[in-house]
Design a protein around this motif. Structure first.
Motif, PDB file in Angstrom:
ATOM      1  N   LEU A  17      16.001 -29.158  70.217  1.00  0.00           N
ATOM      2  CA  LEU A  17      17.129 -28.685  69.423  1.00  0.00           C
ATOM      3  C   LEU A  17      18.272 -29.696  69.459  1.00  0.00           C
ATOM      4  O   LEU A  17      18.900 -29.979  68.432  1.00  0.00           O
ATOM      5  CB  LEU A  17      17.602 -27.325  69.939  1.00  0.00           C
ATOM      6  CG  LEU A  17      18.787 -26.704  69.211  1.00  0.00           C
ATOM      7  CD1 LEU A  17      18.398 -26.305  67.801  1.00  0.00           C
ATOM      8  CD2 LEU A  17      19.307 -25.511  69.976  1.00  0.00           C
ATOM      9  N   PHE A  18      18.533 -30.273  70.624  1.00  0.00           N
ATOM     10  CA  PHE A  18      19.575 -31.283  70.753  1.00  0.00           C
ATOM     11  C   PHE A  18      19.258 -32.506  69.906  1.00  0.00           C
ATOM     12  O   PHE A  18      20.137 -33.059  69.231  1.00  0.00           O
ATOM     13  CB  PHE A  18      19.736 -31.671  72.226  1.00  0.00           C
ATOM     14  CG  PHE A  18      20.836 -32.646  72.471  1.00  0.00           C
ATOM     15  CD1 PHE A  18      22.162 -32.260  72.357  1.00  0.00           C
ATOM     16  CD2 PHE A  18      20.556 -33.957  72.819  1.00  0.00           C
ATOM     17  CE1 PHE A  18      23.191 -33.162  72.580  1.00  0.00           C
ATOM     18  CE2 PHE A  18      21.568 -34.862  73.039  1.00  0.00           C
ATOM     19  CZ  PHE A  18      22.884 -34.465  72.919  1.00  0.00           C
ATOM     20  N   ASP A  19      18.002 -32.956  69.902  1.00  0.00           N
ATOM     21  CA  ASP A  19      17.598 -34.088  69.059  1.00  0.00           C
ATOM     22  C   ASP A  19      17.797 -33.770  67.580  1.00  0.00           C
ATOM     23  O   ASP A  19      18.247 -34.611  66.802  1.00  0.00           O
ATOM     24  CB  ASP A  19      16.137 -34.448  69.318  1.00  0.00           C
ATOM     25  CG  ASP A  19      15.944 -35.159  70.641  1.00  0.00           C
ATOM     26  OD1 ASP A  19      16.945 -35.657  71.200  1.00  0.00           O
ATOM     27  OD2 ASP A  19      14.788 -35.203  71.131  1.00  0.00           O
ATOM     28  N   TRP A  20      17.441 -32.539  67.182  1.00  0.00           N
ATOM     29  CA  TRP A  20      17.571 -32.146  65.784  1.00  0.00           C
ATOM     30  C   TRP A  20      19.039 -32.092  65.370  1.00  0.00           C
ATOM     31  O   TRP A  20      19.407 -32.518  64.278  1.00  0.00           O
ATOM     32  CB  TRP A  20      16.906 -30.783  65.576  1.00  0.00           C
ATOM     33  CG  TRP A  20      17.045 -30.271  64.183  1.00  0.00           C
ATOM     34  CD1 TRP A  20      16.360 -30.682  63.083  1.00  0.00           C
ATOM     35  CD2 TRP A  20      17.948 -29.253  63.732  1.00  0.00           C
ATOM     36  NE1 TRP A  20      16.767 -29.986  61.978  1.00  0.00           N
ATOM     37  CE2 TRP A  20      17.751 -29.094  62.347  1.00  0.00           C
ATOM     38  CE3 TRP A  20      18.900 -28.463  64.372  1.00  0.00           C
ATOM     39  CZ2 TRP A  20      18.464 -28.175  61.600  1.00  0.00           C
ATOM     40  CZ3 TRP A  20      19.612 -27.551  63.622  1.00  0.00           C
ATOM     41  CH2 TRP A  20      19.389 -27.419  62.245  1.00  0.00           C
ATOM     42  N   VAL A  21      19.911 -31.585  66.236  1.00  0.00           N
ATOM     43  CA  VAL A  21      21.335 -31.480  65.922  1.00  0.00           C
ATOM     44  C   VAL A  21      21.962 -32.868  65.818  1.00  0.00           C
ATOM     45  O   VAL A  21      22.842 -33.097  64.982  1.00  0.00           O
ATOM     46  CB  VAL A  21      22.059 -30.607  66.980  1.00  0.00           C
ATOM     47  CG1 VAL A  21      23.567 -30.696  66.844  1.00  0.00           C
ATOM     48  CG2 VAL A  21      21.607 -29.161  66.861  1.00  0.00           C
ATOM     49  N   GLN A  22      21.508 -33.815  66.627  1.00  0.00           N
ATOM     50  CA  GLN A  22      22.058 -35.168  66.552  1.00  0.00           C
ATOM     51  C   GLN A  22      21.728 -35.843  65.225  1.00  0.00           C
ATOM     52  O   GLN A  22      22.511 -36.650  64.729  1.00  0.00           O
ATOM     53  CB  GLN A  22      21.526 -36.021  67.699  1.00  0.00           C
ATOM     54  CG  GLN A  22      22.235 -35.785  69.003  1.00  0.00           C
ATOM     55  CD  GLN A  22      21.766 -36.757  70.073  1.00  0.00           C
ATOM     56  OE1 GLN A  22      20.618 -37.215  70.054  1.00  0.00           O
ATOM     57  NE2 GLN A  22      22.635 -37.040  71.020  1.00  0.00           N
ATOM     58  N   GLU A  23      20.602 -35.519  64.626  1.00  0.00           N
ATOM     59  CA  GLU A  23      20.214 -36.120  63.352  1.00  0.00           C
ATOM     60  C   GLU A  23      20.833 -35.406  62.159  1.00  0.00           C
ATOM     61  O   GLU A  23      20.807 -35.905  61.047  1.00  0.00           O
ATOM     62  CB  GLU A  23      18.691 -36.106  63.207  1.00  0.00           C
ATOM     63  CG  GLU A  23      17.985 -37.002  64.211  1.00  0.00           C
ATOM     64  CD  GLU A  23      16.480 -36.913  64.111  1.00  0.00           C
ATOM     65  OE1 GLU A  23      15.988 -36.274  63.166  1.00  0.00           O
ATOM     66  OE2 GLU A  23      15.800 -37.483  64.976  1.00  0.00           O
TER      67      GLU A  23
END
Length: 76
Positions: A17-23
């Motif tokens: 989820l953190f990776d997705w939010v960063q993108e």
């Protein structure tokens, strides 16, 4: 063992989820509307609470205050 497995899956999901939010990239008006919403939400009790407290204080001023001597006069 179940606790370790559950913790692993929760941490894995949080990392993804953190990776997705960063993108994620949002346009500027969305940030402005989000900031306005947060400002209203954080000050909601001050805006609405003052109206309720004013109405309550006005209602209390209109009602006569009863004390022990006035109650005794009514009972006799």
């Amino acid at each position: 063992m179940r606790v370790w497995l559950a913790c692993f899956f929760v941490l894995f999901a949080l990392a993804k989820l953190f990776d997705w939010v960063q993108e994620l990239s949002l346009p500027l008006p969305i940030y402005i509307l989000g900031g306005a919403f947060l400002a209203v939400a954080s000050n909601y009790d001050k805006i609405v609470g003052s109206n309720f407290s004013d109405a309550i204080s006005e209602a209390q001023l209109e009602q006569p205050q009863l004390n022990a001597s006035s109650i005794e006069k009514v009972n006799t």
